[in-house]
Design a protein around this motif. Structure first.
Motif, PDB file in Angstrom:
ATOM      1  N   GLN A  53     -14.422  -6.938  -0.344  1.00 30.29           N
ATOM      2  CA  GLN A  53     -15.117  -7.186  -1.605  1.00 30.29           C
ATOM      3  C   GLN A  53     -14.568  -6.187  -2.625  1.00 30.29           C
ATOM      4  OE1 GLN A  53     -19.384  -7.675  -1.436  1.00 30.29           O
ATOM      5  NE2 GLN A  53     -19.317  -8.351   0.698  1.00 30.29           N
ATOM      6  N   ALA A  54     -14.186  -6.691  -3.775  1.00 30.10           N
ATOM      7  CA  ALA A  54     -13.513  -5.833  -4.748  1.00 30.10           C
ATOM      8  C   ALA A  54     -14.053  -6.036  -6.157  1.00 30.10           C
ATOM      9  CB  ALA A  54     -12.009  -6.115  -4.738  1.00 30.10           C
ATOM     10  N   ASP A  55     -14.121  -4.941  -6.900  1.00 23.63           N
ATOM     11  CA  ASP A  55     -14.467  -4.990  -8.315  1.00 23.63           C
ATOM     12  C   ASP A  55     -13.194  -5.231  -9.126  1.00 23.63           C
ATOM     13  OD1 ASP A  55     -17.111  -4.339  -7.682  1.00 23.63           O
ATOM     14  OD2 ASP A  55     -16.671  -2.188  -7.732  1.00 23.63           O
ATOM     15  N   PRO A  56     -13.309  -5.735 -10.345  1.00 24.60           N
ATOM     16  CA  PRO A  56     -12.117  -5.943 -11.178  1.00 24.60           C
ATOM     17  C   PRO A  56     -11.307  -4.649 -11.313  1.00 24.60           C
ATOM     18  CG  PRO A  56     -14.035  -6.972 -12.178  1.00 24.60           C
ATOM     19  CD  PRO A  56     -14.543  -6.160 -11.023  1.00 24.60           C
ATOM     20  N   GLY A  57     -10.004  -4.766 -11.135  1.00 25.94           N
ATOM     21  CA  GLY A  57      -9.132  -3.608 -11.263  1.00 25.94           C
ATOM     22  C   GLY A  57      -9.026  -2.732 -10.031  1.00 25.94           C
ATOM     23  N   ALA A  58      -9.737  -3.074  -8.967  1.00 29.52           N
ATOM     24  CA  ALA A  58      -9.694  -2.264  -7.742  1.00 29.52           C
ATOM     25  C   ALA A  58      -8.286  -2.254  -7.161  1.00 29.52           C
ATOM     26  CB  ALA A  58     -10.686  -2.804  -6.720  1.00 29.52           C
ATOM     27  N   VAL A  59      -7.904  -1.107  -6.602  1.00 27.36           N
ATOM     28  CA  VAL A  59      -6.563  -0.955  -6.027  1.00 27.36           C
ATOM     29  C   VAL A  59      -6.676  -0.354  -4.631  1.00 27.36           C
ATOM     30  CG1 VAL A  59      -4.303   0.146  -6.241  1.00 27.36           C
ATOM     31  CG2 VAL A  59      -5.517  -0.629  -8.295  1.00 27.36           C
ATOM     32  N   LEU A  60      -6.004  -0.977  -3.666  1.00 25.63           N
ATOM     33  CA  LEU A  60      -5.941  -0.463  -2.301  1.00 25.63           C
ATOM     34  C   LEU A  60      -4.479  -0.192  -1.970  1.00 25.63           C
ATOM     35  CD1 LEU A  60      -7.261   0.114   0.494  1.00 25.63           C
ATOM     36  CD2 LEU A  60      -6.804  -2.288   1.058  1.00 25.63           C
ATOM     37  N   GLU A  61      -4.126   1.081  -1.874  1.00 26.58           N
ATOM     38  CA  GLU A  61      -2.759   1.459  -1.533  1.00 26.58           C
ATOM     39  C   GLU A  61      -2.706   1.850  -0.059  1.00 26.58           C
ATOM     40  OE1 GLU A  61      -1.845   4.579  -4.292  1.00 26.58           O
ATOM     41  OE2 GLU A  61      -1.157   3.156  -5.833  1.00 26.58           O
ATOM     42  N   SER A  62      -1.758   1.271   0.662  1.00 27.78           N
ATOM     43  CA  SER A  62      -1.654   1.515   2.099  1.00 27.78           C
ATOM     44  C   SER A  62      -0.260   1.988   2.474  1.00 27.78           C
ATOM     45  CB  SER A  62      -1.980   0.238   2.893  1.00 27.78           C
ATOM     46  OG  SER A  62      -3.284  -0.214   2.611  1.00 27.78           O
ATOM     47  N   GLU A  63      -0.202   2.894   3.426  1.00 27.56           N
ATOM     48  CA  GLU A  63       1.080   3.342   3.971  1.00 27.56           C
ATOM     49  C   GLU A  63       1.619   2.258   4.901  1.00 27.56           C
ATOM     50  OE1 GLU A  63       2.697   6.027   3.095  1.00 27.56           O
ATOM     51  OE2 GLU A  63       1.089   6.587   1.714  1.00 27.56           O
ATOM     52  N   ALA A  64       2.875   2.395   5.288  1.00 25.06           N
ATOM     53  CA  ALA A  64       3.499   1.415   6.170  1.00 25.06           C
ATOM     54  C   ALA A  64       2.870   1.454   7.560  1.00 25.06           C
ATOM     55  CB  ALA A  64       5.002   1.691   6.275  1.00 25.06           C
ATOM     56  N   HIS A  65       2.615   0.261   8.115  1.00 24.71           N
ATOM     57  CA  HIS A  65       2.160   0.155   9.491  1.00 24.71           C
ATOM     58  C   HIS A  65       3.382   0.135  10.410  1.00 24.71           C
ATOM     59  CE1 HIS A  65      -1.774  -0.436   7.915  1.00 24.71           C
ATOM     60  NE2 HIS A  65      -1.537  -1.641   7.408  1.00 24.71           N
ATOM     61  N   GLN A  66       3.165  -0.121  11.677  1.00 24.39           N
ATOM     62  CA  GLN A  66       4.270  -0.159  12.632  1.00 24.39           C
ATOM     63  C   GLN A  66       5.270  -1.239  12.231  1.00 24.39           C
ATOM     64  OE1 GLN A  66       2.553  -0.832  16.492  1.00 24.39           O
ATOM     65  NE2 GLN A  66       1.060   0.794  16.258  1.00 24.39           N
ATOM     66  N   ARG A  67       6.540  -0.997  12.531  1.00 21.28           N
ATOM     67  CA  ARG A  67       7.598  -1.945  12.174  1.00 21.28           C
ATOM     68  C   ARG A  67       7.319  -3.301  12.810  1.00 21.28           C
ATOM     69  NH1 ARG A  67      12.449  -2.262   9.930  1.00 21.28           N
ATOM     70  NH2 ARG A  67      13.989  -3.701  10.771  1.00 21.28           N
ATOM     71  N   GLY A  68       7.447  -4.343  11.998  1.00 21.49           N
ATOM     72  CA  GLY A  68       7.214  -5.694  12.487  1.00 21.49           C
ATOM     73  C   GLY A  68       5.810  -6.194  12.227  1.00 21.49           C
TER      74      GLY A  68
END
Length: 205
Positions: A129-144
């Protein structure tokens, strides 16, 4: 993310322990039902005898690829291999209070962990659930690893390695998440989506 890495590590370890505890008994029961020795099951599945022995003694946490090979050799579905009981019906309910919530760094996107803890090492899914303009930055997961974002309401934009794509209600985005990636709520009002993350451990050789 607001939840510390240590908390997620403990969650994954708990899930692995639960899975390992029931898996060993199931593999041993099915092997004996087919009158197979460890050596015979190893030959038919391509999984080392020592690994099968460790699984049955709950001394290791096998990958999904290993479970798949064993299920093929035992002529049963992965679902049955992972079943919690012998042949008893299984149904489990989680209340809202029991559902962990992750929050993006800006506090405007909330991810309810609705996935099963027993599969958290290779399959995770979230109610977003997100509000307008919300940002979720994620690091890289395992390759593949791959993520699928299915939009229920509003609009989201995903950016991976400089490439952007958006999706509205009824649309889905699938993308590699083994590199830094960003999910944004780009609608004028609140938005909702379901995110499924298929980790490297789910990729079968």
């Amino acid at each position: 993310m607001a939840v510390e890495g240590k908390d997620r590590t403990r969650e994954m370890e708990a899930g692995a322990q639960l899975l390992s505890g029931q898996l060993g008994k199931t593999v041993q029961r099915l092997r004996k039902a087919y009158n197979l020795s460890l050596s015979e099951l190893a030959e038919q599945s391509g999984v080392a005898k020592s690994i099968i022995s460790q699984i049955e003694r709950n001394e290791t946490n096998p990958t999904l690829a290993t479970i798949w090979r064993l299920s093929q050799a035992l002529d049963v579905s992965i679902e049955r291999v992972l079943a919690s009981g012998d042949d008893e019906p299984f149904i489990e309910k989680s209340s809202r209070a029991d559902t962990p919530i992750l929050v993006s760094d800006d506090g405007r996107m909330r991810l309810a962990i609705i996935g099963w803890i027993k599969t958290v090492e290779w399959l995770q899914w979230y109610d977003i659930q997100a509000d307008p303009g919300a940002v979720l930055e994620s690091e890289a997961h395992q390759r593949g690893s791959i993520e699928c974002l299915s939009v229920i309401e509003g609009e989201f934009t995903v950016e991976v390695a400089g490439v952007l794509q958006f999706a509205r209600a009824g649309e889905s985005l699938r993308y590699r998440c083994d590199r830094p990636h960003t999910v944004r709520c780009t609608s004028d009002g609140p938005a909702r989506a379901v995110m499924v993350c298929i980790l490297k451990a789910a990729v079968m050789d």
